[in-house]
Design a protein around this motif. Sequence first.
Motif, PDB file in Angstrom:
ATOM      1  N   LYS A 241      -1.065 -48.648   7.930  1.00  0.00           N
ATOM      2  CA  LYS A 241      -2.314 -48.086   8.465  1.00  0.00           C
ATOM      3  C   LYS A 241      -2.485 -46.668   7.917  1.00  0.00           C
ATOM      4  N   ASP A 242      -2.208 -46.486   6.636  1.00  0.00           N
ATOM      5  CA  ASP A 242      -2.216 -45.146   6.033  1.00  0.00           C
ATOM      6  C   ASP A 242      -2.656 -45.262   4.578  1.00  0.00           C
ATOM      7  N   LEU A 243      -3.851 -45.826   4.375  1.00  0.00           N
ATOM      8  CA  LEU A 243      -4.269 -46.152   3.010  1.00  0.00           C
ATOM      9  C   LEU A 243      -4.821 -44.930   2.276  1.00  0.00           C
ATOM     10  N   ARG A 244      -3.932 -44.000   2.013  1.00  0.00           N
ATOM     11  CA  ARG A 244      -4.318 -42.797   1.265  1.00  0.00           C
ATOM     12  C   ARG A 244      -3.050 -42.190   0.652  1.00  0.00           C
ATOM     13  N   ILE A 245      -3.248 -41.452  -0.416  1.00  0.00           N
ATOM     14  CA  ILE A 245      -2.081 -40.798  -1.022  1.00  0.00           C
ATOM     15  C   ILE A 245      -2.140 -39.291  -0.776  1.00  0.00           C
ATOM     16  N   PHE A 246      -2.981 -38.907   0.159  1.00  0.00           N
ATOM     17  CA  PHE A 246      -3.110 -37.498   0.524  1.00  0.00           C
ATOM     18  C   PHE A 246      -2.740 -37.360   1.999  1.00  0.00           C
ATOM     19  N   ASP A 247      -2.024 -36.289   2.359  1.00  0.00           N
ATOM     20  CA  ASP A 247      -1.701 -36.020   3.769  1.00  0.00           C
ATOM     21  C   ASP A 247      -1.102 -37.253   4.456  1.00  0.00           C
ATOM     22  N   ASN A 248      -0.045 -37.769   3.847  1.00  0.00           N
ATOM     23  CA  ASN A 248       0.606 -38.988   4.346  1.00  0.00           C
ATOM     24  C   ASN A 248       2.090 -38.661   4.550  1.00  0.00           C
ATOM     25  N   ARG A 249       2.504 -38.614   5.818  1.00  0.00           N
ATOM     26  CA  ARG A 249       3.841 -38.091   6.160  1.00  0.00           C
ATOM     27  C   ARG A 249       4.988 -38.851   5.495  1.00  0.00           C
ATOM     28  N   ALA A 250       4.970 -40.197   5.613  1.00  0.00           N
ATOM     29  CA  ALA A 250       6.084 -40.969   5.038  1.00  0.00           C
ATOM     30  C   ALA A 250       6.065 -40.868   3.519  1.00  0.00           C
ATOM     31  N   LEU A 251       4.859 -40.824   2.958  1.00  0.00           N
ATOM     32  CA  LEU A 251       4.763 -40.744   1.496  1.00  0.00           C
ATOM     33  C   LEU A 251       5.354 -39.431   0.989  1.00  0.00           C
ATOM     34  N   GLU A 252       5.139 -38.373   1.754  1.00  0.00           N
ATOM     35  CA  GLU A 252       5.716 -37.072   1.379  1.00  0.00           C
ATOM     36  C   GLU A 252       7.253 -37.204   1.266  1.00  0.00           C
ATOM     37  N   HIS A 253       7.883 -37.833   2.258  1.00  0.00           N
ATOM     38  CA  HIS A 253       9.337 -38.010   2.223  1.00  0.00           C
ATOM     39  C   HIS A 253       9.755 -38.914   1.075  1.00  0.00           C
ATOM     40  N   PHE A 254       8.971 -39.962   0.853  1.00  0.00           N
ATOM     41  CA  PHE A 254       9.281 -40.918  -0.219  1.00  0.00           C
ATOM     42  C   PHE A 254       9.287 -40.192  -1.578  1.00  0.00           C
ATOM     43  N   ILE A 255       8.261 -39.371  -1.784  1.00  0.00           N
ATOM     44  CA  ILE A 255       8.152 -38.664  -3.071  1.00  0.00           C
ATOM     45  C   ILE A 255       9.324 -37.687  -3.226  1.00  0.00           C
ATOM     46  N   GLU A 256       9.627 -36.991  -2.156  1.00  0.00           N
ATOM     47  CA  GLU A 256      10.740 -36.019  -2.193  1.00  0.00           C
ATOM     48  C   GLU A 256      12.077 -36.687  -2.512  1.00  0.00           C
ATOM     49  N   ASP A 257      12.279 -37.889  -1.912  1.00  0.00           N
ATOM     50  CA  ASP A 257      13.582 -38.556  -2.032  1.00  0.00           C
ATOM     51  C   ASP A 257      13.748 -39.367  -3.315  1.00  0.00           C
ATOM     52  N   THR A 258      12.635 -39.670  -3.986  1.00  0.00           N
ATOM     53  CA  THR A 258      12.731 -40.513  -5.187  1.00  0.00           C
ATOM     54  C   THR A 258      13.026 -39.636  -6.412  1.00  0.00           C
ATOM     55  N   LYS A 259      14.194 -39.847  -6.960  1.00  0.00           N
ATOM     56  CA  LYS A 259      14.627 -38.988  -8.082  1.00  0.00           C
ATOM     57  C   LYS A 259      14.174 -39.598  -9.411  1.00  0.00           C
ATOM     58  N   PRO A 260      13.987 -38.769 -10.438  1.00  0.00           N
ATOM     59  CA  PRO A 260      13.610 -39.311 -11.753  1.00  0.00           C
ATOM     60  C   PRO A 260      14.619 -40.384 -12.191  1.00  0.00           C
ATOM     61  N   GLY A 261      14.105 -41.460 -12.708  1.00  0.00           N
ATOM     62  CA  GLY A 261      14.985 -42.546 -13.166  1.00  0.00           C
ATOM     63  C   GLY A 261      15.198 -43.608 -12.095  1.00  0.00           C
ATOM     64  N   GLU A 262      14.879 -43.288 -10.856  1.00  0.00           N
ATOM     65  CA  GLU A 262      15.021 -44.275  -9.783  1.00  0.00           C
ATOM     66  C   GLU A 262      13.794 -45.190  -9.782  1.00  0.00           C
TER      67      GLU A 262
ATOM     68  N   LYS B 200       2.677 -34.924  -3.391  1.00  0.00           N
ATOM     69  CA  LYS B 200       2.371 -34.740  -4.827  1.00  0.00           C
ATOM     70  C   LYS B 200       2.841 -35.993  -5.545  1.00  0.00           C
ATOM     71  N   ILE B 201       1.983 -36.985  -5.559  1.00  0.00           N
ATOM     72  CA  ILE B 201       2.391 -38.287  -6.110  1.00  0.00           C
ATOM     73  C   ILE B 201       2.757 -38.168  -7.596  1.00  0.00           C
ATOM     74  N   GLU B 202       2.154 -37.173  -8.255  1.00  0.00           N
ATOM     75  CA  GLU B 202       2.428 -36.989  -9.687  1.00  0.00           C
ATOM     76  C   GLU B 202       3.910 -36.713  -9.970  1.00  0.00           C
ATOM     77  N   LYS B 203       4.656 -36.359  -8.928  1.00  0.00           N
ATOM     78  CA  LYS B 203       6.098 -36.134  -9.130  1.00  0.00           C
ATOM     79  C   LYS B 203       6.823 -37.434  -9.462  1.00  0.00           C
ATOM     80  N   LEU B 204       6.213 -38.561  -9.096  1.00  0.00           N
ATOM     81  CA  LEU B 204       6.848 -39.849  -9.398  1.00  0.00           C
ATOM     82  C   LEU B 204       6.546 -40.211 -10.844  1.00  0.00           C
ATOM     83  N   SER B 205       7.577 -40.641 -11.544  1.00  0.00           N
ATOM     84  CA  SER B 205       7.374 -40.935 -12.950  1.00  0.00           C
ATOM     85  C   SER B 205       6.809 -42.344 -13.130  1.00  0.00           C
TER      86      SER B 205
END
Length: 470
Positions: free
Chosen positions: A9-30, A170-175
């Motif tokens: 129930k969060d169809l946006r890539i802006f101001d999305n709490r779980a997505l923020e954590h996901f982006i932070e935790d996903t390292k390059p190459g993962e 910042k979704i752009e952080k994901l490769s």
Amino acid sequence: MVKIFWFRKDLRIFDNRALEHFIEDTKPGEKFLLLYIKNRNSFKYFGEMRVSFLYESLKEMVILLKEKGYNFNIIKGDSPIVFKELQSKYGNISVYANRQTEPYSIERDKAIMDFLSTKGSSLKLYSDTTLFEPDEITKDDGNPYSVFTPFSRKCLNLISENHYKSSNCKIEKLSPEDNISSEIFKYEDLKKSPLFCGGRTEGLRLLKEFYKNGLDKYKSQRDFPSVKGTSFLSAHLHFGTVSIRECYRAALKKQKEIKNDEEVKVWMNELLWREFYYHITHHFPYVINSSFKKQYDKLEWNYDEKSFKKWCEGKTGYPIVDAGMRQLNEEGWMHNRVRMITAMFLTKDLFIDWRWGEKYFAEKLIDLDFASNNGGWQWSASTGCDAQPYFRIFNPYLQSQRFDAKGTYIRKYVKELKNVPDKCIHKPDDMNKEQQVNCGVVIGKDYPFPIVEHKSVKENVLNKFKSITK
Ligand SMILES: Cc1cc2nc3c(=O)[nH]c(=O)nc-3n(C[C@H](O)[C@H](O)[C@H](O)COP(=O)(O)OP(=O)(O)OC[C@H]3O[C@@H](n4cnc5c(N)ncnc54)[C@H](O)[C@@H]3O)c2cc1C
């Protein structure tokens, strides 16, 4: 390990709490996957216009993510099975999502969590749908609230910037090279609501328009269904194309801009009603199929299918009720004042079980939200927390005169009454034969006689409630 972001129930890539954590935790190459699951179970009661709104929102996400080099995977299936398959395909998976608080969602998430944890995988949940965490607002003794006013007071005392500040996505952080793509989803062509369009672009447009032209007049205009006096954001808030924090921030900004902020405060209060019903659903999950006030489950409702059908079709002979039901059927939405009138009419004048009405609304509303729908129905039926007391039964004629004085709303949806003079529009069966012929509507033929007489059924309903009220 594959990281999966599960949009719900969060169809946006802006101001999305779980997505923020996901982006932070996903390292390059993962490796990672962006996922939406079109779950058969949750679609059981969805109306066509609601699914169409959802598809529009998903499509916009697909396009936006594609522009940024990512694939948005939409999979049809039951989520527990989908995760079993993803687990066997990719081995360990780490799934991120925003928490849902509906009782059936909690059960589903627990089953998925249990399964994943036995495989060394995980499902991490974050709070995003409401301003407050489900357990955050309690009375001083730690118990949950069941009355809105003290609940809202506590919310306003506790709210701080942390509750409404934007999350930093910042979704752009994901490769893009690490992004896994799976099947292509086929959208069906469905009936669209003439009133609503899905997707974040539209949600933001509505918020902007409301900010400019509606928020500072909200209190004065919100009760009149023929006026565009509310935000029309409910479906966007439900699907998360617009975040609750964006709405709250907009209200705070407006408060600073204007001298008298009473109008804005009333809108903020409505956002808190939404929080309140989420609070109730979380703490009292039995409301899913029982009355909040349990003694009212003893009421012997009238399960009259014929009258129910007339109510559903907008053929009760009460113009304001019929206009509301026809708006719901045609547009997949109904104005709040009219939701109260139609729900009260079904549960009081027809004395039909609120659960029938709740289910019908669920099948038709684009903005269907379990907590608010259940709360609204139980409020109207007087079975809920902080509900309308059973002895205060709306008089549909007076409601109509007060909130649709000239019958503008009625005429829009009950077309056969369009030439009825203002003074007869609320009760057209009072017209004599000549008047009926003059305005082109014969009562009993072109428009029904009232299905019940409000005055006479009222006494009976009061007695039924009285007999089991302690
Ligand atoms: C019988 C009944 C059923 C309802 N079913 C739903 C439903 O399924 N989904 C739903 O979102 N709302 C429901 N409501 C509440 C309300 O009618 C809608 O939220 C509102 O009409 C949506 O229009 P809006 O976005 O223009 O609201 P606005 O007046 O602009 O309010 C802003 C937001 O505040 C929230 N809100 C406003 N009023 C209420 C309320 N009374 N209770 C809870 N939240 C509120 C909504 O998220 C809404 O979008 C129901 C009310 C009743 C009486």
